[in-house]
Motif scaffolding. Structure first.
Motif, mmCIF file in Angstrom:
data_model
loop_
_atom_site.group_PDB
_atom_site.id
_atom_site.type_symbol
_atom_site.label_atom_id
_atom_site.label_comp_id
_atom_site.label_asym_id
_atom_site.label_seq_id
_atom_site.Cartn_x
_atom_site.Cartn_y
_atom_site.Cartn_z
ATOM 1 N N ARG A 131 0.805 -0.988 -0.109
ATOM 2 C CA ARG A 131 -0.022 0.183 -0.140
ATOM 3 C C ARG A 131 0.898 1.256 -0.122
ATOM 4 N N LEU A 132 0.670 2.251 -0.915
ATOM 5 C CA LEU A 132 1.394 3.211 -1.343
ATOM 6 C C LEU A 132 1.511 4.306 -0.050
ATOM 7 N N SER A 133 2.572 4.870 0.390
ATOM 8 C CA SER A 133 2.403 5.913 1.140
ATOM 9 C C SER A 133 2.390 7.187 0.565
ATOM 10 N N ALA A 134 2.035 8.241 1.200
ATOM 11 C CA ALA A 134 2.060 9.576 0.563
ATOM 12 C C ALA A 134 3.086 9.954 -0.335
ATOM 13 N N ASP A 135 4.375 9.761 0.291
ATOM 14 C CA ASP A 135 5.575 9.837 -0.499
ATOM 15 C C ASP A 135 5.761 8.928 -1.580
ATOM 16 N N ASP A 136 5.276 7.751 -1.628
ATOM 17 C CA ASP A 136 5.395 6.896 -2.600
ATOM 18 C C ASP A 136 4.549 7.383 -3.783
ATOM 19 N N ARG A 137 3.275 7.836 -3.365
ATOM 20 C CA ARG A 137 2.333 8.457 -4.634
ATOM 21 C C ARG A 137 2.812 9.640 -5.131
ATOM 22 N N LEU A 138 3.754 10.541 -4.629
ATOM 23 C CA LEU A 138 4.241 11.597 -5.049
ATOM 24 C C LEU A 138 5.347 11.176 -6.006
ATOM 25 N N ARG A 139 5.948 10.385 -5.538
ATOM 26 C CA ARG A 139 7.489 9.880 -6.509
ATOM 27 C C ARG A 139 7.044 9.236 -7.433
ATOM 28 N N ARG A 140 5.931 8.233 -7.600
ATOM 29 C CA ARG A 140 5.412 7.425 -8.558
ATOM 30 C C ARG A 140 4.969 8.440 -9.591
#
Length: 461
Positions: A367-376
């Motif tokens: 499950r993506l974190s907020a940082d994961d979503r931004l970097r994705r």
């Protein structure tokens, strides 16, 4: 100076060549965890906010009649076609299990069968699988969707192509790799030119919207002269898209690659020369260089999507359908639903046990974190549109881009000094010489790379 000259800088390609992800997802698959809670997947699938998002369906058909020595795909090699029947029955059960998680009125604007060899299935079995899919999901009319299938010309007659079109497929992806007989013998993939030409001709007769072809450079016995002949022959067939992949020799991971004599593989210098010839020949022939190893005619939907900044990446590579929720069916398939990635069990027995028990076959995920979503989103924009507009991220995420990514932008200064990118106060733009190294640029924004072994990834060049 020609387009190929600005794209291809041997000095930079040699210096920057490194192991790195292809970024069909971010975070990449090594970050998926077996402790993943499938309840997260179900919650993402049932999210009322997803109702306006289209669905994309991927079906993994793992069977192959013969093994190609270079292949690193998840596959089951067998000549016994009866093995397809129990797998098909479980796919049909899985369709029902997955459909129960979603609002199935959501339109399916993209569908893909991959493998393995999807046409390992009989005509009746392919018809049955598509009928089961239509029973549970809302498939769209031909002019509103992209329904594609990977086809091995050794496994597909003109009658097969006619059936696929009747079933609703409108895009073909053909495996070819190389037309040279010596190379074909070395990789154990004997595929005469006439087989490929026959399938492509049938696809045009039956009105497929797009025909893509896969080639590989860096295979045993390839030379610039021999691969130039393959390119010239392929251009006579005029596919709409070409993917020209670099062969990744990883015998420690893929046992069948040990069947090839490593001494016959092109040297690093020869691989660069092969790549240079690919870029020169395809761009001279009028193909648009999409990025990484993809080329498309200007009229193809892939090129148009990039021009309109709607190009996307998913687990099948570059895609024209952005922002779909992707549902994976079959052993090893990966889905992306909302902010969740979920992968089915890789091995057939584990997949079988889950489906027979009436459970989703999901074995790991994240499950993506907020940082994961931004970097994705940053990596996707970089890989697909070859630029990052800072204001778009500031509006979407409430950040100041230059502050949030100060370390990354500082690292990119060396890329700028080499003429690979242009760094402005409000935008990062990939220059022509940097397009072939876009994976290296994306790696700058990947916060996980220091935590994993890069040798599990292929070379960026």
């Amino acid at each position: 100076m020609s387009l190929a000259d600005t794209l291809f800088r041997p000095d930079l390609l040699a210096r920057y060549s490194a192991n790195g992800p292809r970024y069909t997802s971010y975070p990449t698959a090594p970050q998926f965890r077996e402790s993943f809670d499938t309840a997260d997947y179900r919650r993402a699938a049932a999210d009322p906010g997803a109702a306006s998002t289209d669905l994309s369906l991927y079906f993994h058909i793992p069977f192959c009649d013969t093994v190609c020595f270079y292949c690193g795909c998840n596959k089951v090699v067998t000549k016994n076609r009866a093995h397809a029947r129990p797998y098909l029955e479980r796919l049909k059960r899985e369709i029902g299990l997955q459909a129960a998680c979603f609002d199935t009125q959501r339109p399916v604007s993209q569908l893909h069968w991959g493998g393995g060899t999807p046409t390992f299935l009989s005509h009746d079995e392919m018809t049955e699988l598509m009928a089961a899919t239509r029973e549970h999901f809302n498939l769209l009319p031909d002019d509103q969707a992209e329904y594609s299938i990977e086809v091995d010309p050794r496994e597909a007659s003109p009658d097969t192509i006619a059936l696929l079109r009747h079933l609703g497929f409108n895009r073909l992806s053909l495996g070819v790799q190389d037309f040279d007989p010596r190379v074909q013998q070395a990789i154990y993939r004997i595929q005469p030119f006439e087989m490929t030409a026959s399938v492509m001709q049938a696809a045009r007769v039956h009105g497929f919207h797009s025909i893509g072809v896969d080639l590989i450079y860096g295979l045993p016995h390839q030379t610039v002269a021999s691969f130039s002949r393959t390119l010239d022959t392929m251009l006579e067939l005029a596919p709409d898209r070409l993917s020209v992949f670099a062969y990744a020799h990883m015998p420690q991971l893929f046992k069948m690659q040990r069947q090839m004599d490593a001494a016959t593989l092109p040297s690093s210098e020869a691989r660069l020369a092969l790549l240079q010839r690919v870029v020169e020949r395809l761009t001279q022939a009028g193909y648009v260089y999409i990025g990484m190893d993809h080329f498309a005619l200007p009229t193809d939907e892939l090129a148009r999507a990039q021009a309109q900044r709607t190009l996307h990446r998913n687990f099948q590579g570059y895609s024209t359908r952005a922002e779909c929720d992707l549902i994976g069916f079959g052993a090893s398939s990966i889905g992306k639903v909302g902010d969740v990635y979920a992968q089915n069990a890789r091995e057939l027995p584990a997949y079988t046990d889950s489906i027979d028990a009436g459970r989703l076959a999901i074995a790991r995920g994240i499950r993506l974190s907020a940082d994961d979503r931004l970097r994705r989103d940053v990596i996707t924009q970089l890989m697909c549109n070859l630029e990052i507009r800072f204001d778009e991220f500031e509006a979407a995420y409430g950040i100041h881009f230059a502050d949030t990514f100060a370390p990354e932008l500082a690292r990119l200064r060396s890329f700028e000094d080499d003429g690979l990118v242009s760094l402005g106060t409000r935008k990062l733009e990939v220059r022509m010489a940097g397009r072939m190294l876009v994976r290296n640029l994306a790696m700058v924004f990947d916060r996980y790379l220091g935590e994993q072994t890069l040798t599990r990834f292929s070379r960026t060049v």
